[in-house]
Design a protein around this motif. Structure first.
Motif, PDB file in Angstrom:
ATOM      1  N   PRO A 161      -6.472  -8.115  -3.105  1.00 23.51           N
ATOM      2  CA  PRO A 161      -5.423  -8.675  -2.195  1.00 23.51           C
ATOM      3  C   PRO A 161      -5.796  -8.967  -0.523  1.00 23.51           C
ATOM      4  CG  PRO A 161      -4.566  -7.112  -2.673  1.00 23.51           C
ATOM      5  CD  PRO A 161      -5.718  -7.268  -3.021  1.00 23.51           C
ATOM      6  N   VAL A 162      -5.676  -9.400   0.479  1.00 26.39           N
ATOM      7  CA  VAL A 162      -5.402  -9.238   1.633  1.00 26.39           C
ATOM      8  C   VAL A 162      -5.478 -10.614   1.912  1.00 26.39           C
ATOM      9  CG1 VAL A 162      -7.559 -11.234   1.743  1.00 26.39           C
ATOM     10  CG2 VAL A 162      -8.063  -9.016   3.343  1.00 26.39           C
ATOM     11  N   TYR A 163      -5.294 -10.437   3.710  1.00 33.11           N
ATOM     12  CA  TYR A 163      -4.579 -11.415   4.615  1.00 33.11           C
ATOM     13  C   TYR A 163      -4.680 -12.602   4.539  1.00 33.11           C
ATOM     14  CZ  TYR A 163      -2.424 -12.523   9.744  1.00 33.11           C
ATOM     15  OH  TYR A 163      -2.578 -12.491  10.292  1.00 33.11           O
ATOM     16  N   GLY A 171      -2.840   3.012   6.813  1.00 34.63           N
ATOM     17  CA  GLY A 171      -2.556   3.223   8.557  1.00 34.63           C
ATOM     18  C   GLY A 171      -2.404   1.437   8.730  1.00 34.63           C
ATOM     19  N   THR A 172      -1.730   1.344   9.585  1.00 36.63           N
ATOM     20  CA  THR A 172      -0.688   0.411   9.810  1.00 36.63           C
ATOM     21  C   THR A 172       0.383   0.068   9.841  1.00 36.63           C
ATOM     22  OG1 THR A 172      -0.640  -0.939   7.398  1.00 36.63           O
ATOM     23  CG2 THR A 172      -2.563  -1.439   8.273  1.00 36.63           C
ATOM     24  N   TYR A 173       1.615  -0.801   9.547  1.00 32.78           N
ATOM     25  CA  TYR A 173       2.858   0.053   9.078  1.00 32.78           C
ATOM     26  C   TYR A 173       3.497  -1.233   8.252  1.00 32.78           C
ATOM     27  CZ  TYR A 173       2.968  -4.484  13.192  1.00 32.78           C
ATOM     28  OH  TYR A 173       2.838  -5.473  13.504  1.00 32.78           O
ATOM     29  N   LEU A 174       2.358  -1.652   7.294  1.00 30.48           N
ATOM     30  CA  LEU A 174       3.213  -2.770   6.256  1.00 30.48           C
ATOM     31  C   LEU A 174       2.504  -1.675   5.026  1.00 30.48           C
ATOM     32  CD1 LEU A 174       0.869  -5.777   7.565  1.00 30.48           C
ATOM     33  CD2 LEU A 174       2.950  -5.156   8.081  1.00 30.48           C
ATOM     34  N   ILE A 175       4.459  -2.166   4.054  1.00 34.66           N
ATOM     35  CA  ILE A 175       3.181  -1.564   2.738  1.00 34.66           C
ATOM     36  C   ILE A 175       3.620  -2.286   1.556  1.00 34.66           C
ATOM     37  CG2 ILE A 175       4.629   0.344   1.466  1.00 34.66           C
ATOM     38  CD1 ILE A 175       6.258   1.540   3.719  1.00 34.66           C
ATOM     39  N   TRP A 176       2.645  -2.218   1.057  1.00 32.50           N
ATOM     40  CA  TRP A 176       2.788  -2.727  -0.900  1.00 32.50           C
ATOM     41  C   TRP A 176       3.002  -2.538  -1.736  1.00 32.50           C
ATOM     42  CZ3 TRP A 176       0.956  -7.980  -0.793  1.00 32.50           C
ATOM     43  CH2 TRP A 176       0.112  -7.880  -2.071  1.00 32.50           C
ATOM     44  N   THR A 220      -4.121   4.299  13.085  1.00 28.95           N
ATOM     45  CA  THR A 220      -4.676   4.713  11.306  1.00 28.95           C
ATOM     46  C   THR A 220      -3.162   5.817  11.364  1.00 28.95           C
ATOM     47  OG1 THR A 220      -5.715   5.703  13.051  1.00 28.95           O
ATOM     48  CG2 THR A 220      -6.290   3.735  11.316  1.00 28.95           C
ATOM     49  N   LEU A 221      -2.787   6.368  10.305  1.00 27.78           N
ATOM     50  CA  LEU A 221      -1.537   7.251  10.532  1.00 27.78           C
ATOM     51  C   LEU A 221      -2.420   8.755   9.109  1.00 27.78           C
ATOM     52  CD1 LEU A 221       0.521   4.350   9.176  1.00 27.78           C
ATOM     53  CD2 LEU A 221       0.558   5.086  11.247  1.00 27.78           C
ATOM     54  N   PHE A 222      -1.414   9.715   9.619  1.00 24.13           N
ATOM     55  CA  PHE A 222      -1.671  10.668   8.771  1.00 24.13           C
ATOM     56  C   PHE A 222      -2.108  11.611   8.517  1.00 24.13           C
ATOM     57  CE2 PHE A 222       1.436   7.635   6.436  1.00 24.13           C
ATOM     58  CZ  PHE A 222       2.749   8.636   6.547  1.00 24.13           C
ATOM     59  N   GLY A 223      -3.080  11.523   9.755  1.00 28.01           N
ATOM     60  CA  GLY A 223      -4.630  12.813  10.673  1.00 28.01           C
ATOM     61  C   GLY A 223      -5.963  11.586   9.972  1.00 28.01           C
ATOM     62  N   HIS A 224      -5.816  10.183   9.432  1.00 31.38           N
ATOM     63  CA  HIS A 224      -6.750   9.097   8.867  1.00 31.38           C
ATOM     64  C   HIS A 224      -7.351   8.415   9.928  1.00 31.38           C
ATOM     65  CE1 HIS A 224      -6.028   9.258   5.082  1.00 31.38           C
ATOM     66  NE2 HIS A 224      -5.091   9.495   4.929  1.00 31.38           N
ATOM     67  N   GLY A 232      -3.152  -1.596   3.685  1.00 31.07           N
ATOM     68  CA  GLY A 232      -3.110  -0.119   4.860  1.00 31.07           C
ATOM     69  C   GLY A 232      -4.422   0.860   4.136  1.00 31.07           C
ATOM     70  N   ARG A 233      -5.719   0.802   3.634  1.00 25.42           N
ATOM     71  CA  ARG A 233      -6.343   1.406   3.952  1.00 25.42           C
ATOM     72  C   ARG A 233      -8.461   1.570   4.849  1.00 25.42           C
ATOM     73  NH1 ARG A 233     -10.183   4.424   1.751  1.00 25.42           N
ATOM     74  NH2 ARG A 233     -10.747   4.860  -0.591  1.00 25.42           N
ATOM     75  N   VAL A 234      -7.693   2.317   5.265  1.00 25.47           N
ATOM     76  CA  VAL A 234      -8.828   3.039   6.244  1.00 25.47           C
ATOM     77  C   VAL A 234     -10.028   2.587   5.805  1.00 25.47           C
ATOM     78  CG1 VAL A 234      -9.135   4.129   8.383  1.00 25.47           C
ATOM     79  CG2 VAL A 234      -6.920   3.988   7.178  1.00 25.47           C
ATOM     80  N   TRP A 235     -11.239   2.375   5.538  1.00 22.70           N
ATOM     81  CA  TRP A 235     -12.042   2.194   4.738  1.00 22.70           C
ATOM     82  C   TRP A 235     -12.891   3.989   6.172  1.00 22.70           C
ATOM     83  CZ3 TRP A 235     -11.474   0.294   0.413  1.00 22.70           C
ATOM     84  CH2 TRP A 235     -11.246  -0.974   0.495  1.00 22.70           C
ATOM     85  N   GLU A 236     -13.134   4.475   4.898  1.00 17.37           N
ATOM     86  CA  GLU A 236     -14.424   5.845   4.990  1.00 17.37           C
ATOM     87  C   GLU A 236     -15.739   4.906   6.297  1.00 17.37           C
ATOM     88  OE1 GLU A 236     -12.992   4.766   2.280  1.00 17.37           O
ATOM     89  OE2 GLU A 236     -11.463   7.408   1.147  1.00 17.37           O
ATOM     90  N   LYS A 237     -16.247   6.452   6.247  1.00 17.81           N
ATOM     91  CA  LYS A 237     -17.402   5.738   6.974  1.00 17.81           C
ATOM     92  C   LYS A 237     -18.366   5.455   5.515  1.00 17.81           C
ATOM     93  CE  LYS A 237     -21.462   7.461   9.557  1.00 17.81           C
ATOM     94  NZ  LYS A 237     -22.082   8.891  10.451  1.00 17.81           N
ATOM     95  N   GLU A 238     -18.877   6.645   4.441  1.00 16.74           N
ATOM     96  CA  GLU A 238     -19.329   6.543   3.165  1.00 16.74           C
ATOM     97  C   GLU A 238     -19.115   4.762   3.127  1.00 16.74           C
ATOM     98  OE1 GLU A 238     -18.682  10.112   4.505  1.00 16.74           O
ATOM     99  OE2 GLU A 238     -17.167   9.105   3.769  1.00 16.74           O
TER     100      GLU A 238
END
Length: 388
Positions: free
Chosen positions: A117-119, A319-324, A206-210, A174-180
């Motif tokens: 799912p996406v915007y 990340g984001t202020y949106l919760i699924w 981005t949140l919680f250290g991400h 709210g997934r912050v995609w990592e470099k890998e």
């Protein structure tokens, strides 16, 4: 108590605010859907708007050197992304930029891929431009969305995909995609000649250290086939000022994008948008720090409360202020879910199905509001679902 006021709910009635439109006629309703924030804007931005009003003439404007430098400085400082000013293209919004890119780099009938799912405007923009929509379903693993790379490669090849529209950080998960992860995506695009458009509008949230990783900072070679889209509007709650930007380092791609932008008459940007963006990037760092601390508290509150009091499964965003939110543990259908939220709980959340078929029995909750209002929203949901 911080320097800024995140406890007062601004009056949003009478301002033709889309988020609060239904509440205009039903004052019991609490909106927790559209991704703008119910917080007072950065004081310096407010002052900029006042100063703009004092100009007395509101004519055509162009991007100042100060604005360009503010964008470059912000991207370099906060995301480690340095680029030449020629790579920067201003446009009124990220969603218009998506349509411009689709028109500039694909033909009618050609395939454009998204991770669902996406915007919702992703799929809408593809379909209304008469392109072939390819949906690559995200997997849920350990409470996070993951990309099925085997299926992704298959989708790219079998559908001869021309353009990949990526959402990073991802909305609604709210997934912050990592470099890998981005490296794998880039390698596939490189291998099969796919242009990548990366919507990075939530990059500052981005949140919680991400930490956000712009696609163009992963591998220098990726700049040859990528377009980065971002804006200060989501970060600083100034969507109505209308300004965003594309970063296009490949000159040929940039020229094609600008040509289509001109053909669409999308090259004129709001003067207020220019000014608000520059002010946000020059003076907004402390405000953003306080905001993110509060958003983290709000997310933890929702995760803990719903985990204890309901059967709702909460995907904790990076990340984001949106919760699924996943309501599938309840014996209801999507129409009933919508009715329960809107008519019984008297809250408005985004309907999960709008984000793709994977959104069945889901909803998206916006937590960017004063704590007292969020608590009321959550208590209403708990009361409504407690007997189901």
């Amino acid at each position: 108590m911080g320097k800024y006021d995140f406890t007062t709910l601004p009056n949003r009635f009478g301002h033709h605010t889309y988020k609060w439109k239904e509440a205009e006629t039903d004052r019991e309703v609490l909106p927790a859907w559209i991704a703008d924030m119910d917080f007072e804007v950065l004081p310096e931005i407010r002052q900029t708007v006042h100063d703009y009003a004092e100009q007395l003439v509101y004519g055509y404007t162009y991007a100042s050197d100060g604005l360009i430098e503010a964008v470059q400085d912000w991207e370099e400082k906060h995301h480690g992304y340095g680029f030449d000013k020629d790579a920067l293209v201003f446009i009124e919004g990220v969603v218009p930029a998506i349509s411009t890119a689709i028109q500039a780099f694909t033909k009618e009938g050609e395939a454009v891929l998204i991770n669902t799912p996406v915007y919702p405007p992703f799929a809408r923009s593809i379909k209304l431009n008469n392109r072939k929509l390819i949906t690559n379903s995200l997997l849920e693993k350990d409470g996070l969305f993951e990309i099925d790379f085997e299926q992704l490669e298959k989708d790219l090849v079998e559908n001869a995909v021309k353009l990949y529209l990526l959402c990073n950080p991802h909305n609604p998960g709210g997934r912050v995609w990592e470099k890998e992860i981005l490296e794998k995506i880039g390698q596939l695009c490189q291998k099969y000649g796919v242009l990548l458009v990366s919507d990075e509008i939530h990059q500052d949230l981005t949140l919680f250290g991400h930490k956000h990783q712009s696609f163009n900072t992963v591998n220098p070679a990726f700049k040859e086939f990528s377009i980065i889209l971002s804006s200060a509007t989501k970060t600083f709650n100034i969507a109505g000022t209308k300004n965003s930007y594309a970063i296009i380092e490949n000159p040929k791609l940039r020229l094609a994008f600008q040509k289509r932008q001109l053909a669409n008459n999308q090259h004129e940007i709001s003067g207020l948008g220019y000014l608000a963006t520059e002010t946000a990037y020059r003076y907004g760092e402390d405000w953003l720090t306080e905001l993110k601390e509060l958003i983290e508290q709000h997310i933890n509150y929702v995760v803990d409360l719903f985990g204890k009091e309901t059967k709702i499964k909460v995907m904790k965003p990076q990340g984001t202020y949106l919760i699924w939110l996943d309501f599938s543990a309840y014996d209801i259908n999507d129409d009933e879910l919508r009715r329960l939220l809107r008519e019984e709980a008297k809250v408005i959340l985004n309907r999960g199905l709008d984000f793709g078929e994977e959104g069945a029995l889901h909803a998206r909750l916006n937590v960017a509001m004063p704590t007292s209002i969020l608590e009321e929203v959550c208590q209403r949901i708990i009361a409504t679902f407690s007997n189901l």
